[in-house]
Design a protein around this motif. Sequence first.
Motif, short mmCIF file in Angstrom:
data_model
loop_
_atom_site.label_atom_id
_atom_site.label_comp_id
_atom_site.label_asym_id
_atom_site.label_seq_id
_atom_site.Cartn_x
_atom_site.Cartn_y
_atom_site.Cartn_z
N GLU A 12 -16.93 10.99 -50.06
CA GLU A 12 -18.20 10.22 -50.15
C GLU A 12 -18.58 10.36 -51.58
O GLU A 12 -18.77 11.50 -52.19
CB GLU A 12 -19.24 10.75 -49.28
N MET A 13 -18.86 9.19 -52.23
CA MET A 13 -19.13 9.15 -53.69
C MET A 13 -20.45 8.27 -53.81
O MET A 13 -20.67 7.27 -53.22
CB MET A 13 -17.97 8.81 -54.62
N ILE A 14 -21.10 8.55 -54.93
CA ILE A 14 -22.25 7.63 -55.46
C ILE A 14 -21.96 7.28 -56.87
O ILE A 14 -21.37 8.17 -57.34
CB ILE A 14 -23.69 8.74 -55.45
N TYR A 15 -21.99 6.02 -56.84
CA TYR A 15 -21.40 5.45 -58.24
C TYR A 15 -22.51 4.18 -58.58
O TYR A 15 -23.18 3.67 -58.02
CB TYR A 15 -20.17 5.04 -58.28
N LEU A 16 -22.20 3.88 -59.92
CA LEU A 16 -22.85 2.64 -60.44
C LEU A 16 -21.82 1.66 -60.37
O LEU A 16 -20.74 1.44 -60.74
CB LEU A 16 -23.37 2.81 -61.73
N ASP A 17 -22.52 0.32 -59.74
CA ASP A 17 -21.38 -0.75 -59.27
C ASP A 17 -21.26 -1.58 -60.59
O ASP A 17 -21.96 -1.20 -61.81
CB ASP A 17 -21.60 -1.67 -58.19
N ARG A 18 -20.49 -2.74 -60.76
CA ARG A 18 -20.58 -3.61 -61.95
C ARG A 18 -21.64 -4.01 -62.28
O ARG A 18 -21.88 -4.59 -63.63
CB ARG A 18 -19.52 -4.31 -61.63
N HIS A 19 -22.76 -3.98 -61.56
CA HIS A 19 -24.32 -4.57 -61.86
C HIS A 19 -25.20 -3.50 -62.14
O HIS A 19 -26.30 -3.74 -62.20
CB HIS A 19 -24.83 -5.43 -60.85
N ASN A 20 -24.71 -2.16 -62.64
CA ASN A 20 -25.38 -1.15 -62.71
C ASN A 20 -26.26 -0.74 -61.62
O ASN A 20 -27.29 -0.09 -61.96
CB ASN A 20 -26.01 -1.18 -64.03
N ARG A 21 -25.99 -0.89 -60.23
CA ARG A 21 -26.79 -0.49 -59.18
C ARG A 21 -26.00 0.74 -58.50
O ARG A 21 -25.04 0.79 -58.54
CB ARG A 21 -26.84 -1.71 -58.11
N PHE A 22 -26.89 1.49 -58.06
CA PHE A 22 -26.63 2.60 -57.25
C PHE A 22 -25.61 2.23 -56.15
O PHE A 22 -26.26 1.36 -55.37
CB PHE A 22 -27.64 3.81 -56.98
N SER A 23 -24.74 2.85 -55.81
CA SER A 23 -23.96 2.42 -54.36
C SER A 23 -23.47 3.99 -53.81
O SER A 23 -23.14 4.67 -54.70
CB SER A 23 -23.12 1.43 -54.56
N LYS A 24 -23.10 3.91 -52.53
CA LYS A 24 -22.62 4.94 -51.81
C LYS A 24 -21.21 4.53 -50.97
O LYS A 24 -21.53 3.27 -50.37
CB LYS A 24 -23.59 5.86 -51.11
N ARG A 25 -20.25 5.09 -51.16
CA ARG A 25 -19.28 4.54 -50.59
C ARG A 25 -18.35 5.81 -49.92
O ARG A 25 -18.42 7.24 -50.51
CB ARG A 25 -18.02 3.76 -51.39
N LYS A 26 -17.82 5.56 -48.75
CA LYS A 26 -16.91 6.73 -48.19
C LYS A 26 -15.45 6.01 -48.58
O LYS A 26 -15.21 5.02 -47.76
CB LYS A 26 -17.06 6.75 -46.59
N VAL A 27 -14.55 6.70 -49.23
CA VAL A 27 -13.36 6.22 -49.68
C VAL A 27 -12.00 7.38 -49.46
O VAL A 27 -12.58 8.47 -49.45
CB VAL A 27 -13.20 5.80 -51.09
N LYS A 28 -11.07 6.99 -49.31
CA LYS A 28 -9.94 7.77 -49.37
C LYS A 28 -9.12 7.35 -50.52
O LYS A 28 -8.55 6.39 -50.99
CB LYS A 28 -8.86 7.60 -48.20
N VAL A 29 -9.23 8.57 -51.51
CA VAL A 29 -8.68 8.53 -52.77
C VAL A 29 -7.22 8.15 -52.82
O VAL A 29 -6.35 8.95 -52.31
CB VAL A 29 -9.07 9.53 -53.69
#
Length: 64
Positions: A12-29
């Motif tokens: 699970e990660m928190i990141y800045l999307d392309r519009h510089n908004r905070f987002s949280k995703r659950k991903v398989k790397v």
Amino acid sequence: MDVGKYVGRTIEMIYLDRHNRFSKRKVKVKSVDGQIVRAYCLEQRGPRVFRVENILAVQPVKIA
């Protein structure tokens, strides 16, 4: 941030999307190539690409 150690794992990660908004995703790397992380998003059910510099926090997900 050393995301490479999570290749093959679900996180699970928190990141800045392309519009510089905070987002949280659950991903398989899937892979890490330099500053690019390729992953499969479990919520959107599709491949996604993230820039390491925009990833703010990472936490492994425990699969029950």
